[in-house]
Scaffold this motif. Structure first.
Motif, short mmCIF file in Angstrom:
data_model
loop_
_atom_site.label_atom_id
_atom_site.label_comp_id
_atom_site.label_asym_id
_atom_site.label_seq_id
_atom_site.Cartn_x
_atom_site.Cartn_y
_atom_site.Cartn_z
N CYS A 161 5.16 -7.50 3.71
CA CYS A 161 3.79 -7.25 3.27
C CYS A 161 3.33 -8.34 2.30
CB CYS A 161 3.71 -5.89 2.58
SG CYS A 161 2.09 -5.53 1.93
N MET A 162 2.12 -8.84 2.53
CA MET A 162 1.57 -9.83 1.60
C MET A 162 0.38 -9.26 0.82
SD MET A 162 -0.41 -12.57 3.95
CE MET A 162 -1.74 -12.11 5.04
N TYR A 163 0.25 -7.95 0.83
CA TYR A 163 -0.71 -7.23 -0.03
C TYR A 163 -2.15 -7.62 0.27
CZ TYR A 163 3.79 -7.80 -2.43
OH TYR A 163 5.12 -7.89 -2.71
N CYS A 164 -2.45 -7.86 1.55
CA CYS A 164 -3.80 -8.31 1.88
C CYS A 164 -4.82 -7.18 1.91
CB CYS A 164 -3.81 -9.02 3.23
SG CYS A 164 -3.49 -7.91 4.63
N GLY A 165 -4.35 -5.96 2.18
CA GLY A 165 -5.27 -4.82 2.17
C GLY A 165 -5.95 -4.56 3.50
N ASN A 166 -5.60 -5.29 4.55
CA ASN A 166 -6.26 -5.06 5.83
C ASN A 166 -6.03 -3.65 6.35
OD1 ASN A 166 -7.20 -7.61 5.78
ND2 ASN A 166 -6.08 -8.35 7.57
N CYS A 167 -4.80 -3.13 6.15
CA CYS A 167 -4.50 -1.79 6.65
C CYS A 167 -5.28 -0.74 5.87
CB CYS A 167 -3.00 -1.51 6.57
SG CYS A 167 -2.28 -1.86 4.97
N ILE B 140 5.73 0.85 6.55
CA ILE B 140 5.42 -0.53 6.16
C ILE B 140 6.70 -1.21 5.71
CG2 ILE B 140 4.21 -1.96 4.46
CD1 ILE B 140 1.93 0.02 4.52
N ALA C 85 3.88 -6.20 9.58
CA ALA C 85 4.70 -5.41 8.66
C ALA C 85 4.62 -3.92 8.97
CB ALA C 85 4.24 -5.66 7.22
N ILE C 86 3.68 -3.54 9.85
CA ILE C 86 3.45 -2.10 10.08
C ILE C 86 3.98 -1.69 11.45
CG2 ILE C 86 1.69 -0.30 10.25
CD1 ILE C 86 -0.10 -2.00 8.50
N PRO D 53 0.82 -1.22 0.00
CA PRO D 53 0.00 0.00 0.00
C PRO D 53 0.85 1.26 0.00
CG PRO D 53 -0.53 -1.46 1.84
CD PRO D 53 0.69 -2.00 1.21
N ILE E 223 -4.32 0.53 -1.31
CA ILE E 223 -3.69 -0.64 -1.93
C ILE E 223 -4.14 -0.83 -3.38
CG2 ILE E 223 -5.41 -2.37 -1.20
CD1 ILE E 223 -2.70 -4.07 -0.55
N CYS F 188 -2.52 -5.64 10.72
CA CYS F 188 -1.60 -6.32 9.79
C CYS F 188 -1.29 -7.74 10.28
CB CYS F 188 -0.30 -5.53 9.66
SG CYS F 188 0.84 -6.33 8.52
N PRO F 189 -1.63 -8.76 9.50
CA PRO F 189 -1.41 -10.13 9.96
C PRO F 189 0.06 -10.54 9.94
CG PRO F 189 -2.38 -10.13 7.77
CD PRO F 189 -2.31 -8.70 8.21
N THR F 190 0.91 -9.77 9.30
CA THR F 190 2.31 -10.18 9.19
C THR F 190 3.26 -9.27 9.98
OG1 THR F 190 2.69 -8.82 7.24
CG2 THR F 190 1.90 -11.06 6.84
FE1 SF4 Z 1 0.11 -5.67 6.39
FE2 SF4 Z 1 -1.68 -6.46 4.63
FE3 SF4 Z 1 -1.17 -3.85 4.93
FE4 SF4 Z 1 0.64 -5.44 3.79
S1 SF4 Z 1 -1.38 -4.91 2.99
S2 SF4 Z 1 1.02 -3.90 5.35
S3 SF4 Z 1 0.33 -7.34 4.93
S4 SF4 Z 1 -2.08 -5.21 6.45
#
Ligand code: SF4
Ligand code: SF4
Length: 352
Positions: free
Chosen positions: A230-236, A225, A213-214, A189, A245, A209-211
């Motif tokens: 980052c696995m590009y999940c878009g949660n943030c 970030i 990364a933030i 993102p 994202i 963020c599940p990983t």
């Molecule tokens: Fe974390 Fe997902 Fe945001 Fe990447 S896109 S920084 S993995 S929450």
């Protein structure tokens, strides 16, 4: 029991009387023709099920139309299956053909039973969610138009379950479908730091963020970030309007194969990555429809009777799957994600 407005009513309140009376007493069923099932209970009661496709995202007019048909043919009862088929349960065999004719007049095909493609499930997409990397309903319509014959006929080696989830949060059934399309973002993102400081709750964004990364950045009152993680999940992105994202040039879909829920023959199986990336190419997504058709064709040509996609691949081996389908095996098929110590596939060696 106190009544609340939380959650759906108990499903037994909604059962048609014939189902309630014969609950747990069904002895056997047979498929009379594609889309028509006959269930017989130990009391000798017979129920005919007519399964029709639905457009998945349905309008009020559609609901009224199918409710009118249910009123006319089966006492006002209908059900939606987990893959968005509409099922009408009839006790009068003579009403089956008139119902099928009435459904056809509304443009609703009957099928999806036995060795066929059931209606394709998809996630809510842009209608109710803001993280999609692709359009859910448009791409599914394009794919199902191409596979129509396999919905109304039962000539495949086994049942074929298809799914689409418009991002990797996968609220669709991607992990447990024979062939699944999954929307993917491919770049981390971007952050509008000035806006972030004004409109975001930093702890919520960090926690989303599940990983991990933030990290908060106290200097800018924003976040940083770690792109490696980052696995590009878009949660943030969901947690803050200052994080974005969406990236039209890079977003697209991946295709997964070999999942199933059923425990016949083999236990349930998780799907695995077959095609890492195909572009979003609306309105008909030709690359995606061709890729799905190709996998269906190769499986249908090579599988033994009754063999689901994952079972067939397990028997012939992944190497042969890639060879037969002509799908290139790339470095993207190797799961080297930082936080994936036990990976689905972590080497280029294949097991036979
Ligand atoms: Fe974390 Fe997902 Fe945001 Fe990447 S896109 S920084 S993995 S929450
Ligand atoms: Fe939203 Fe992702 Fe679910 Fe699609 S799959 S509805 S984008 S969370």
């Amino acid at each position: 029991m106190a009544r609340t407005d939380i959650g759906p009513p108990h499903y037994q309140e909604m059962l048609p009387p014939v189902i309630k009376e014969n609950y747990g007493k069904w002895q056997y069923h047979e498929i009379l023709r594609p889309g028509v099932l006959k269930h017989v209970s130990e009391n000798g009661v017979v129920v005919f099920t007519v399964r029709a496709a639905s457009p998945r995202l349905v309008s009020v007019d559609f609901i009224r139309d199918v409710a009118d048909l249910a009123d006319k043919f089966c006492g006002g009862f209908l059900r939606f299956t987990s893959r968005h088929n509409v099922e009408f349960l009839l006790t009068d065999e003579h009403q089956v053909e008139p119902l099928i004719t009435a459904l056809a007049a509304k443009g609703l095909p009957v099928g999806g039973t036995g060795n066929s493609v059931s209606n394709m499930i998809h996630t809510q997409g842009w209608v109710h969610c803001h993280t999609p990397a692709t359009d859910a309903s448009g791409i599914v319509k394009a794919v199902m138009d191409e596979l129509y014959e396999h919905f109304v006929e039962m000539k495949l080696p086994a049942k074929l379950r298809l799914a689409l989830a418009c991002c990797i949060n996968m609220c669709g059934a991607v992990h447990c479908s024979d062939i699944a399309i999954c929307g993917i973002h491919r770049v981390p993102p971007t952050i509008d730091h000035e806006l972030f400081a004004k409109v975001s709750e930093t702890p919520s964004v960090v926690a989303a963020c599940p990983t991990y990364a933030i990290k908060p950045n106290p200097k800018t009152k924003s976040i940083t970030i770690n792109e490696e993680k980052c696995m590009y999940c878009g949660n943030c992105y969901t947690m803050s309007p200052a994080v974005n994202i969406m990236n039209p040039a890079n977003d697209g879909v991946a295709i997964f194969v070999g999942g199933k829920v059923s425990n016949s023959r083999k236990p349930p199986m998780f799907s695995k990555l077959a095609i890492p990336y195909l572009p979003n190419n609306p309105p008909r997504w030709p690359e995606v429809t061709e890729a799905v058709k190709n996998i269906v064709h190769v499986w249908a040509t090579n599988a033994r009777p009754g063999e689901r996609v994952g079972e067939w691949i397990e028997r012939v081996g992944w190497e042969r799957f890639f060879k037969l389908t002509g799908i290139p095996f790339t470095d993207k098929h190797i799961d080297d994600f930082t936080l994936a110590p036990t990976t689905f596939r972590s080497t280029t060696n294949f097991k036979y």
